[in-house]
Scaffold this active site. Sequence first.
Site, PDB file in Angstrom:
ATOM      1  N   ASP A 229       0.882  -1.161   0.000  1.00  0.00           N
ATOM      2  CA  ASP A 229       0.000   0.000   0.000  1.00  0.00           C
ATOM      3  C   ASP A 229       0.923   1.216   0.000  1.00  0.00           C
ATOM      4  O   ASP A 229       2.097   1.128   0.378  1.00  0.00           O
ATOM      5  CB  ASP A 229      -0.954  -0.003   1.192  1.00  0.00           C
ATOM      6  CG  ASP A 229      -2.150   0.937   0.952  1.00  0.00           C
ATOM      7  OD1 ASP A 229      -2.081   1.775   0.022  1.00  0.00           O
ATOM      8  OD2 ASP A 229      -3.149   0.838   1.677  1.00  0.00           O
TER       9      ASP A 229
HETATM   10  C1  BGC Z   1      -4.850   3.437  -0.085  1.00  0.00           C
HETATM   11  C2  BGC Z   1      -5.007   2.440  -1.209  1.00  0.00           C
HETATM   12  C3  BGC Z   1      -4.808   3.125  -2.520  1.00  0.00           C
HETATM   13  C4  BGC Z   1      -3.449   3.790  -2.529  1.00  0.00           C
HETATM   14  C5  BGC Z   1      -3.161   4.539  -3.813  1.00  0.00           C
HETATM   15  C6  BGC Z   1      -3.557   4.218  -0.197  1.00  0.00           C
HETATM   16  O1  BGC Z   1      -3.517   5.233   0.726  1.00  0.00           O
HETATM   17  O2  BGC Z   1      -4.889   2.768   1.156  1.00  0.00           O
HETATM   18  O3  BGC Z   1      -6.266   1.829  -1.146  1.00  0.00           O
HETATM   19  O4  BGC Z   1      -4.935   2.209  -3.561  1.00  0.00           O
HETATM   20  O5  BGC Z   1      -3.389   4.727  -1.479  1.00  0.00           O
HETATM   21  O6  BGC Z   1      -3.973   5.652  -3.896  1.00  0.00           O
END
Ligand code: BGC
Length: 766
Positions: A229
Amino acid sequence: MNTDIRSIIAGMTLEEKAALCTGASAWTSTPVERLGVPEMIVSDGPHGIRRVPDVHAMTPQSLPATCYPTASCSASTWDLALMGQLGAAIAEEAIALNVDVVLGPGVNMKRSPLGGRNFEYFSEDPFLTGELAVNFINGVQAKGVGTSLKHYAANNQEFQRFSIDAQVDERTLREIYLPAFEKAVKEAQPWTVMCSYNKLNGVFASEHHALLTEILKDEWGFEGLVVSDWGAVRDRVAALRGGLDWEMPGPQDRRVRTVIDAVRSGELAEATLDESVRRILRIVFKAKETPKGGAFDVDAHHELARQVAAEGIVLLKNDPLPQGGPLLPLAGHERIAVIGRSAQAAHFQGGGSSHINPTRVDVPIEALRSRAPTSEFIYAEGYPPDDSFRQDLIDKAAQVAQSADVALLYIALPTYIESEGYDRTDLDLTAQQVALIRAVSSVQPRTVVVLNNGAPVAMNAWIDAVPAVVEGWMMGQAGGSALADILFGHANPCGKLAETFPLKLADTPAYLNWPGGAGKVQYGEGLFIGYRYYDAKQMPVLFPFGHGLSYTTFEYSHPRVSATHFRDVDGLTVTVDITNTGHVAGKDIVQVYVHDRASGLVRPEKELKGFAKVSLQPGETKSVTIELDSRAFAYYHPEYGRWITEDGEFDILIAASATDIRHTLTVTLKSTVKLPCILDKESTIREWMADPRGRDVFGPFYAQMEEQNRKIFGGSGDESPIGMDMMGMMGDMPLVSVLMWQQDALPMHPEDLVDGLLAEVHGQAH
Ligand code: BGC
């Protein structure tokens, strides 16, 4: 283009390999031009494409794309084919917007209704979540676009999401928090899996070898790459060792350096790095097989968004009015009061990384007007955009409501309440909204409340005064039209809840363990989340899991199973006839739950193991068949470290919701699982007697022991000189401890005796 991965890896320098394992920007992988390795582009996800114009920059604004209903709404469709179509449409937009991998779906369980991202997740039930995810992923990937199954794992809250240590026992993980990931990986092979930010039992998910390597890759056979993530990596080398292939976002020059140094110093095996490089290259080249560009059909996709919303909107309540039938669907009203800001400014998505820049938005009140051109619509704002209190808006709304034949109250939480990054603090509507509903319903008995939210809200303060409630969810950009269709009966509501609506926050499963503190959150409720909890506690709820009304009625008849006695490996087929007994066409969602009558370890009262959605004309009957495989009857035994089935009787519950069981059939399962004997020195007498091999070798001693005890202390049921059932107490003592008390009567030392019995049950000579 040379796509022979082995030869590319052989030609890469250590620096190039380390760089490939980290993104080049917020949304791109690192290309290796020298070797013809292209750049791969990823974008959020999950209910539409959030593609920024410049993928090498981190900007909030994104290109227009269809904002489909969020996951709480799409899950309420229980419609697997529709999930596939949704996936395919999102893939088409990805192709048009030059996106290789969509960052979704999110399959975390709704442990508490307070979870800030619950709107992005499907359900409180792992089986339903897994089925929806498989179909969504297959829909996307069949078009040659990748998905990212997220957030793996035990990321069920936003509070301290970057650091919280989720304390989850193994069985709960395996039965509740992992199965949706497991099913999606085994049945749909997402191109990527995104690890979560949090720790699981003391280890960051981004470094968790058991999670990323042993379970995901080795046990489930995941072939894709694991991406972090955004910002989830703390120790890059530990993450690579754990099985985290690709760190995002980039660039991260310092991290890349650390990897190079670690390989040079021998701290990290180059083979480990190579394996991550291999996985990344495989997906990068796969992505490039799909040519990008062109346009997507904006109108058709808007229409699909409407269809998903119409199927996911749930009619929660539609009581008959004192003077006749139910208020919905609306018919023949001349003056219709439309109250609430969200009738003008549709609230159709949540906050954070999933936020879509919609191609267009249907305005709910305009959609109403277009469906009833001869009616007069009068609008009142009702509540402000924030949670401030405005009596004047309530007074005005009540006046408007009183002057009309019917009042439609559109109630949406302030837009910032449900978002990524923080949890809700309560289940309440704003004080203004509660006062508004009460004021309007007290002057207008024909009041419909239309809710827009991504997770349950409490309704105790007003629901009894309102005859009809529609859960409109965060319904996507076309939701305003879908709502109008439902309200006027152009569409018959058929959505059913994929999560329980509790009566109050204090009733919810995680209440005493939420959101944790001192860096940890205990999953103290274990297996018992959602309906599993309310079942076990026999607690009333506001609306149960699986609930949803229709403008027609359905009867379930002639329930049957393929066999009353069956082997686990053969599975079971459940069939029931469903008849539409009303006057309009409609769809019903039949649910099959399994109840284990007796088991070695405690199990939930019942668990969803199958469902089917069926479409019926008035008077029509269809037979619906649902397959239950061996897993439908199994549970995860932490001591065996595997899923097991046990011989015995199971009830098959054929239901319209978790609390509306229409038929129960009882079947008998024969287990084919060959379990190793796990008796050891600490095993209790009861455990010895429960194990077939234990019973064989220890049974004769047990009979003697019982006889002896009866003589001295009296048998169970007798009045014992010490007021206890001696065998009852001994049952929970380790065998060796009991024997220690009776040493004098034994031919050898109790420890030797137990060692001998153990050797025998484990098949060794003694
Ligand atoms: C989120 C993800 C997301 C990623 C890219 C993160 O903060 O938890 O779900 O895909 O950012 O935006």
